[in-house]
Every structure is written in C-alpha cells, then in structure tokens.
Design a protein around this motif. Structure first.
Motif, mmCIF file in Angstrom:
data_model
loop_
_atom_site.group_PDB
_atom_site.id
_atom_site.type_symbol
_atom_site.label_atom_id
_atom_site.label_comp_id
_atom_site.label_asym_id
_atom_site.label_seq_id
_atom_site.Cartn_x
_atom_site.Cartn_y
_atom_site.Cartn_z
ATOM 1 N N VAL A 281 -3.795 -6.857 -3.098
ATOM 2 C CA VAL A 281 -3.462 -5.442 -2.970
ATOM 3 C C VAL A 281 -3.293 -4.802 -4.346
ATOM 4 O O VAL A 281 -3.749 -3.679 -4.592
ATOM 5 C CB VAL A 281 -2.181 -5.266 -2.134
ATOM 6 C CG1 VAL A 281 -1.754 -3.803 -2.075
ATOM 7 C CG2 VAL A 281 -2.389 -5.814 -0.716
ATOM 8 N N PHE A 282 -2.652 -5.531 -5.261
ATOM 9 C CA PHE A 282 -2.341 -4.971 -6.574
ATOM 10 C C PHE A 282 -3.311 -5.448 -7.662
ATOM 11 O O PHE A 282 -3.049 -5.214 -8.853
ATOM 12 C CB PHE A 282 -0.912 -5.333 -6.973
ATOM 13 C CG PHE A 282 0.138 -4.647 -6.148
ATOM 14 C CD1 PHE A 282 0.616 -3.402 -6.495
ATOM 15 C CD2 PHE A 282 0.637 -5.249 -5.003
ATOM 16 C CE1 PHE A 282 1.582 -2.761 -5.728
ATOM 17 C CE2 PHE A 282 1.604 -4.627 -4.225
ATOM 18 C CZ PHE A 282 2.074 -3.379 -4.587
ATOM 19 N N SER A 283 -4.394 -6.108 -7.272
ATOM 20 C CA SER A 283 -5.417 -6.586 -8.222
ATOM 21 C C SER A 283 -4.810 -7.434 -9.330
ATOM 22 O O SER A 283 -5.129 -7.255 -10.527
ATOM 23 C CB SER A 283 -6.182 -5.395 -8.822
ATOM 24 O OG SER A 283 -6.838 -4.658 -7.820
ATOM 25 N N VAL B 88 7.027 -4.767 -10.695
ATOM 26 C CA VAL B 88 8.064 -4.131 -9.879
ATOM 27 C C VAL B 88 7.577 -3.885 -8.454
ATOM 28 O O VAL B 88 8.192 -4.330 -7.475
ATOM 29 C CB VAL B 88 8.535 -2.814 -10.533
ATOM 30 C CG1 VAL B 88 9.443 -2.040 -9.571
ATOM 31 C CG2 VAL B 88 9.279 -3.100 -11.827
ATOM 32 N N LEU B 89 6.474 -3.159 -8.301
ATOM 33 C CA LEU B 89 5.994 -2.821 -6.955
ATOM 34 C C LEU B 89 5.575 -4.054 -6.161
ATOM 35 O O LEU B 89 5.976 -4.207 -4.996
ATOM 36 C CB LEU B 89 4.846 -1.819 -7.057
ATOM 37 C CG LEU B 89 5.208 -0.432 -7.601
ATOM 38 C CD1 LEU B 89 3.991 0.484 -7.553
ATOM 39 C CD2 LEU B 89 6.370 0.172 -6.833
ATOM 40 N N PRO B 90 4.759 -4.975 -6.712
ATOM 41 C CA PRO B 90 4.425 -6.158 -5.922
ATOM 42 C C PRO B 90 5.632 -7.019 -5.597
ATOM 43 O O PRO B 90 5.695 -7.630 -4.521
ATOM 44 C CB PRO B 90 3.412 -6.904 -6.799
ATOM 45 C CG PRO B 90 3.488 -6.294 -8.134
ATOM 46 C CD PRO B 90 3.987 -4.912 -7.963
ATOM 47 N N ALA B 91 6.626 -7.080 -6.489
ATOM 48 C CA ALA B 91 7.819 -7.880 -6.216
ATOM 49 C C ALA B 91 8.630 -7.271 -5.077
ATOM 50 O O ALA B 91 9.159 -7.989 -4.218
ATOM 51 C CB ALA B 91 8.673 -7.997 -7.471
ATOM 52 N N VAL B 92 8.738 -5.956 -5.049
ATOM 53 C CA VAL B 92 9.452 -5.297 -3.949
ATOM 54 C C VAL B 92 8.711 -5.513 -2.631
ATOM 55 O O VAL B 92 9.316 -5.813 -1.596
ATOM 56 C CB VAL B 92 9.622 -3.793 -4.245
ATOM 57 C CG1 VAL B 92 10.195 -3.067 -3.026
ATOM 58 C CG2 VAL B 92 10.534 -3.592 -5.447
ATOM 59 N N ALA B 93 7.392 -5.363 -2.665
ATOM 60 C CA ALA B 93 6.601 -5.589 -1.451
ATOM 61 C C ALA B 93 6.749 -7.018 -0.958
ATOM 62 O O ALA B 93 6.811 -7.273 0.251
ATOM 63 C CB ALA B 93 5.135 -5.266 -1.721
ATOM 64 N N LEU B 94 6.813 -7.956 -1.879
ATOM 65 C CA LEU B 94 6.912 -9.364 -1.508
ATOM 66 C C LEU B 94 8.324 -9.753 -1.098
ATOM 67 O O LEU B 94 8.505 -10.604 -0.215
ATOM 68 C CB LEU B 94 6.463 -10.227 -2.699
ATOM 69 C CG LEU B 94 6.373 -11.738 -2.477
ATOM 70 C CD1 LEU B 94 5.296 -12.051 -1.444
ATOM 71 C CD2 LEU B 94 6.058 -12.444 -3.797
ATOM 72 N N LEU C 61 0.829 -1.215 0.000
ATOM 73 C CA LEU C 61 0.000 0.000 0.000
ATOM 74 C C LEU C 61 0.861 1.263 0.000
ATOM 75 O O LEU C 61 0.545 2.241 -0.683
ATOM 76 C CB LEU C 61 -0.920 -0.013 1.225
ATOM 77 C CG LEU C 61 -1.974 -1.129 1.257
ATOM 78 C CD1 LEU C 61 -2.727 -1.096 2.581
ATOM 79 C CD2 LEU C 61 -2.930 -0.998 0.092
ATOM 80 N N ILE C 62 1.955 1.249 0.762
ATOM 81 C CA ILE C 62 2.851 2.409 0.793
ATOM 82 C C ILE C 62 3.489 2.633 -0.579
ATOM 83 O O ILE C 62 3.592 3.772 -1.068
ATOM 84 C CB ILE C 62 3.929 2.214 1.870
ATOM 85 C CG1 ILE C 62 3.295 2.130 3.257
ATOM 86 C CG2 ILE C 62 4.942 3.346 1.826
ATOM 87 C CD1 ILE C 62 2.514 3.344 3.667
ATOM 88 N N TRP D 84 5.069 6.768 -11.534
ATOM 89 C CA TRP D 84 6.133 6.071 -12.258
ATOM 90 C C TRP D 84 5.718 4.669 -12.693
ATOM 91 O O TRP D 84 6.127 4.211 -13.758
ATOM 92 C CB TRP D 84 7.383 5.987 -11.395
ATOM 93 C CG TRP D 84 8.061 7.309 -11.162
ATOM 94 C CD1 TRP D 84 7.752 8.499 -11.747
ATOM 95 C CD2 TRP D 84 9.152 7.567 -10.290
ATOM 96 N NE1 TRP D 84 8.580 9.493 -11.295
ATOM 97 C CE2 TRP D 84 9.465 8.952 -10.394
ATOM 98 C CE3 TRP D 84 9.910 6.788 -9.426
ATOM 99 C CZ2 TRP D 84 10.488 9.543 -9.664
ATOM 100 C CZ3 TRP D 84 10.935 7.378 -8.694
ATOM 101 C CH2 TRP D 84 11.223 8.747 -8.818
ATOM 102 N N LEU D 85 4.955 3.983 -11.870
ATOM 103 C CA LEU D 85 4.635 2.588 -12.114
ATOM 104 C C LEU D 85 3.143 2.354 -11.936
ATOM 105 O O LEU D 85 2.484 3.072 -11.183
ATOM 106 C CB LEU D 85 5.424 1.681 -11.148
ATOM 107 C CG LEU D 85 6.945 1.687 -11.317
ATOM 108 C CD1 LEU D 85 7.623 1.025 -10.121
ATOM 109 C CD2 LEU D 85 7.350 0.984 -12.614
ATOM 110 N N PRO D 86 2.588 1.363 -12.625
ATOM 111 C CA PRO D 86 1.144 1.090 -12.482
ATOM 112 C C PRO D 86 0.823 0.554 -11.094
ATOM 113 O O PRO D 86 1.614 -0.187 -10.492
ATOM 114 C CB PRO D 86 0.883 0.049 -13.575
ATOM 115 C CG PRO D 86 2.203 -0.590 -13.829
ATOM 116 C CD PRO D 86 3.233 0.476 -13.618
ATOM 117 N N ALA D 87 -0.340 0.914 -10.594
ATOM 118 C CA ALA D 87 -0.749 0.477 -9.258
ATOM 119 C C ALA D 87 -1.397 -0.891 -9.289
ATOM 120 O O ALA D 87 -1.255 -1.662 -8.338
ATOM 121 C CB ALA D 87 -1.713 1.493 -8.651
#
Length: 314
Positions: A260-262, A182-188, A149-150, A161-164
């Motif tokens: 979280v990222f659908s 990118v974002l879900p991989a970093v979160a994971l 979420l952050i 910058w990146l898709p949500a």
C-alpha cells in the motif's frame, strides 16, 4: 531462564529444517514453474523445457531440495531463478524495512492499547470503560490495508503532513525515516492496539479484584502504589503473550501494508517470487519469517519468566 533460552536455541535449527521441507514441497504444488514465467506466454514447449534444464528444474524434487540444503548449511541460500541475484543479498537489503515497520507497529499498538486498557480496567463499568471497549471493538474490525488507504488519503493527499509512499534509511535521514513509517505503522498497529486494550482491561480488572489487592487496600496502601507495584506487573503476563502473538501476525500483515505504501520490504519480493515461481527466493524469504517468529516467541517466554518468578523457577 537460561534453560528456556538454551532449549529454544537448540530447537531453532530443527524448526527451520522442518519448515524448509514444508515450504519447498508446497511451492511445487503450485501450477507452473519459473521456466514458464521466464519464457513468457508465447514460448513453445521446447523453449520452456530448455529453460527448465538450464535452471535445474528438471531434476527430481528431493535432489533439488538436497542441493539447496547443502548450500544453505554453508550460508548460501542460492540465487533467484528470475534475475540471478543472490537470495541472501535480497533478504539483507529488504529485511530492515520489514523489521522497522513491524517494530513501529508494535510500538503503536503498545502506546495506544496498554494505557487505554489500564484506564478501562481501573474504572470498570465507567464511561471511559464503555468508550474504550467500544473503540477496541471498532479497531479490531479495521483491515490494515483499508486503513492505510484512508490514512494516505487524509494525511498525505488532503493535508500533506506525511509522505504517502517511499522509504528513507535511518542512516541517510532519520527524520525522513521516521516520517515515512508513521502512517504504515498506525495502519499496522491499530488492530493489535484494540486487542491489547481488551486484554489489558480484562487482566487489570481481575487483578484489582483479587484477594491480595483487597488486603493491601484494607491495610491502607495507596491505590496508586498498588497499581504500580503489583497490579501492572501481575496483569502484564497475558498482555505480553498476546503481544507476541500479534507481532507474528503484524509480521505477515506488514507484507501487505508495504504494498500500500510502496515500501521496499520483503512484501514486494515475496509477491514477485510467488507470481514468478521463484522457489529459492520464496523459500529463503519464508524461512527468514519463520526464524523471526521463533525469536519473537523466545523473547515472550523470557519476558514471562522475568515477570513471573514461579515460571522462572519451573
């Protein structure tokens, strides 16, 4: 190595069979069933019972399991009790998303955790060691869904910058696929990265303090050569073992991160199957996850055998 591979492949059907019995039994301990979910809250008892008979839920549990097992042996995992879709087709459509996310999370964990652990282990009690240790302690404490979420709020909503949300198959748009992961991989991968950094720091520090490293130093072998040829290889064993452990955890955590990222992975299907008491779909999804975890453990054992000649001989 061949013996390890053969033993695991032989035991795989037995593990899947045992887990199918456990999963099939646990699903029936949950109050309610698919007939009640499909009928709705306003349906009377007669309507629910009629639906239960149409779905085959009135048969004894052992009979239902045997019927499912005979179909599974032929490659038929059954059909969803809710929408009638083939379970195997649903898994085939959604599994690539979950595997892509889990693999990307493992890459993030390795890229962040291993170098940080190596640098900290080569300079124990230094400023870098203290920073890496503190960062690892903080990283372990971050829940993946909260971090997701952050990241969405910062890099998608604020910076753009990146898709949500959303997922693009790599065959359609490789760039869009990578950007969406990118974002879900970093979160994971952040929490596993912190754990790998701590493990790598401990392993490399122990190896650098061992007798054979001291002997190599006394003979004048350059420090960089010692690290590349001896220290990294000998310190990699515990890290590979922990990576296998975290990959299994990331596989489960990815089901939450997908929400979280659908992302259209196994997480959404698993959530719907639980809420709607869709036993065939739930059992099929759970067994796929079991098979993946067993294969990950097999890969870890093969890597350890390749790294350690003594283990390979044993």
């Amino acid at each position: 190595m061949r013996k390890v591979l053969l033993e695991r492949l032989v035991s795989l059907p037995l593990v899947v069979l045992a887990m199918s019995v456990v999963i099939f039994g646990i699903t029936y301990l949950v109050p309610g069933d698919a007939a009640e979910s499909a009928a709705g809250v306003q349906a009377d008892a007669a309507q629910v019972e009629r639906l239960r008979q149409e779905m085959g839920l009135d048969a004894p549990l052992p009979s239902q399991y045997l019927s499912w097992l005979l179909g599974a042996v032929r490659g038929d995992l059954g059909r969803s009790l809710v929408d009638g879709a083939p379970v195997a087709g649903t898994i085939a459509d959604r599994l690539p998303v979950t595997l892509s996310l889990t693999a990307a999370g493992a890459v993030v964990a390795c890229l962040l955790g291993v170098p940080a652990g190596v640098l900290a282990g080569l300079r124990p009690r230094s400023v870098w060691d203290r920073l890496a240790t503190a960062g690892a302690s903080v990283g372990v404490a971050f829940p993946a869904f909260w971090l997701g979420l952050i990241l969405v709020a910062l890099f998608s909503l604020r910076l753009g910058w990146l898709p949500a949300t959303g997922y693009v198959p790599p065959g359609v748009d490789a760039g869009g696929w990578l950007a969406g992961l990118v974002l879900p991989a970093v979160a994971l991968g952040l929490t596993p990265a912190a754990a790998l950094a701590r493990q790598m720091r401990t392993s490399i520090a122990e190896v650098m303090d061992s007798h054979y490293v001291r002997t190599a130093r006394a003979k004048g072998v350059p420090r960089g050569r010692i690290v590349r040829r001896h220290a990294l290889r000998n310190a990699a064993g515990p890290v590979v073992t922990q990576l296998g452990f975290w990959v299994a955890i990331m596989l489960g955590t990815s089901l939450i991160v997908e929400q979280v990222f659908s992302l259209p992975g196994l997480g959404g299907a698993m959530s719907n199957a639980i809420m709607q008491h869709d036993v065939p779909l739930l059992v099929g999804l759970a067994l796929v996850l079991v098979v993946i975890v067993v294969l990950v453990n097999l890969a870890v054992d093969l890597c350890l055998s390749a790294l350690n000649p003594k283990a390979r001989q044993a």
